[in-house]
Design a protein around this motif. Structure first.
Motif, mmCIF file in Angstrom:
data_model
loop_
_atom_site.group_PDB
_atom_site.id
_atom_site.type_symbol
_atom_site.label_atom_id
_atom_site.label_comp_id
_atom_site.label_asym_id
_atom_site.label_seq_id
_atom_site.Cartn_x
_atom_site.Cartn_y
_atom_site.Cartn_z
ATOM 1 N N ARG A 1 42.044 41.718 40.188
ATOM 2 C CA ARG A 1 42.789 42.614 39.302
ATOM 3 C C ARG A 1 44.206 42.105 39.085
ATOM 4 O O ARG A 1 44.747 42.213 37.983
ATOM 5 C CB ARG A 1 42.820 44.030 39.893
ATOM 6 C CG ARG A 1 43.344 45.076 38.899
ATOM 7 C CD ARG A 1 43.278 46.472 39.464
ATOM 8 N NE ARG A 1 44.311 46.660 40.487
ATOM 9 C CZ ARG A 1 44.540 47.824 41.077
ATOM 10 N NH1 ARG A 1 43.794 48.876 40.798
ATOM 11 N NH2 ARG A 1 45.484 47.936 41.980
ATOM 12 N N ASP A 2 44.834 41.551 40.107
ATOM 13 C CA ASP A 2 46.187 41.010 39.961
ATOM 14 C C ASP A 2 46.219 39.876 38.947
ATOM 15 O O ASP A 2 47.184 39.732 38.191
ATOM 16 C CB ASP A 2 46.699 40.506 41.313
ATOM 17 C CG ASP A 2 47.067 41.646 42.247
ATOM 18 O OD1 ASP A 2 47.214 42.767 41.729
ATOM 19 O OD2 ASP A 2 47.176 41.418 43.451
ATOM 20 N N ARG A 3 45.178 39.034 38.933
ATOM 21 C CA ARG A 3 45.150 37.914 37.981
ATOM 22 C C ARG A 3 45.026 38.401 36.540
ATOM 23 O O ARG A 3 45.514 37.757 35.616
ATOM 24 C CB ARG A 3 43.992 36.973 38.311
ATOM 25 C CG ARG A 3 44.227 36.108 39.548
ATOM 26 C CD ARG A 3 43.274 34.940 39.586
ATOM 27 N NE ARG A 3 41.874 35.385 39.712
ATOM 28 C CZ ARG A 3 41.264 35.569 40.873
ATOM 29 N NH1 ARG A 3 41.925 35.331 42.017
ATOM 30 N NH2 ARG A 3 40.011 35.951 40.914
ATOM 31 N N MET A 4 44.393 39.543 36.333
ATOM 32 C CA MET A 4 44.200 40.077 34.984
ATOM 33 C C MET A 4 45.333 40.995 34.546
ATOM 34 O O MET A 4 45.397 41.396 33.383
ATOM 35 C CB MET A 4 42.877 40.854 34.922
ATOM 36 C CG MET A 4 41.642 40.003 35.191
ATOM 37 S SD MET A 4 41.398 38.734 33.938
ATOM 38 C CE MET A 4 41.027 39.747 32.514
ATOM 39 N N ASP A 5 46.224 41.321 35.449
ATOM 40 C CA ASP A 5 47.309 42.268 35.161
ATOM 41 C C ASP A 5 48.516 41.504 34.641
ATOM 42 O O ASP A 5 49.208 40.827 35.400
ATOM 43 C CB ASP A 5 47.667 43.046 36.428
ATOM 44 C CG ASP A 5 48.678 44.156 36.145
ATOM 45 O OD1 ASP A 5 49.066 44.325 34.967
ATOM 46 O OD2 ASP A 5 49.086 44.845 37.089
ATOM 47 N N HIS A 6 48.781 41.612 33.350
ATOM 48 C CA HIS A 6 49.903 40.895 32.735
ATOM 49 C C HIS A 6 51.039 41.845 32.340
ATOM 50 O O HIS A 6 51.826 41.537 31.444
ATOM 51 C CB HIS A 6 49.428 40.124 31.508
ATOM 52 C CG HIS A 6 48.333 39.148 31.795
ATOM 53 N ND1 HIS A 6 48.509 38.051 32.612
ATOM 54 C CD2 HIS A 6 47.035 39.124 31.398
ATOM 55 C CE1 HIS A 6 47.385 37.374 32.692
ATOM 56 N NE2 HIS A 6 46.467 37.999 31.962
#
Length: 206
Positions: A1-6
């Protein structure tokens, strides 16, 4: 989720990502949440400060909190160039309806209350809204000044009632090619003329 959270969730994340200093942090103020639907809601800013919307303790606290945020922002801007001072500021946004016009209005209001002579120019020539927000006519404005060589800045600048240190230049007639007008030498010459008159301490562009 952190990688997809921009999304930036905290001010410090913006500073870390851009490698730029933070000049200020404008808080979310819930008393302004319906302004987009009711464009004339802040037409009378003096009475808006004292009406029922700020009658309870929570709303008064929010009012104080955002006013202090804008004062701190202006202080930070002044210290950016203490020798010459920064006279022109442009506030924009990445997409429409992010609140740039409200920020411009509230910043100009705060500066005028501090005794800073302020000119707010609506340079959004596609979808101007400052005249709606402040209850002003938009018969003559920036676009007319840029296209009619007979006009002077004094012909299109309006004073906001109850604010002696705050003047407005609305956008004027919507032109067919606003990008060309905003990139013209005419705008540069007009801005030089306004700045050299020393009538204003700060010129804000929306």
């Amino acid at each position: 989720r952190d990688r997809m959270d921009h999304v930036f969730h905290f001010p410090g994340e913006v500073s870390a990502a851009t490698k730029l200093p933070l000049l200020g942090h404008i808080p979310h103020v819930s008393i302004f949440k319906n302004l987009r639907e009711d464009k004339n809601q802040i037409a009378d800013l003096k009475t808006f400060d004292n009406d029922n919307k700020v009658s309870d303790k929570k709303d008064r606290y929010q009012r104080f909190f955002y006013q202090e945020a804008f004062r701190n922002l202006y202080t930070s801007i002044r210290f950016l160039n203490s020798n010459e001072g920064i006279k022109t500021l442009l506030i924009t946004s990445s997409i429409p309806k992010e609140g740039k016009t409200l920020i411009n209005v509230l910043l100009a209001k705060t500066l005028s209350e501090l005794g800073v002579k302020t000119l707010l120019i609506d340079s959004d020539l596609r979808k101007p809204s400052i005249h709606y927000r402040l209850g002003l006519n938009n018969i003559l404005g920036l676009s007319n000044l840029l296209t009619d060589l007979k006009l002077t800045p004094e012909d299109v600048i309006q004073n906001l009632s109850n604010f002696k240190d705050w003047d407005i230049m609305t956008a004027g007639t919507i032109p067919p090619d606003p990008t060309r007008l905003l990139g013209s030498n005419r705008l540069k010459n007009i801005l030089d003329e306004i700045k050299s008159s020393n009538k204003y301490d700060v010129i804000l562009f929306d």
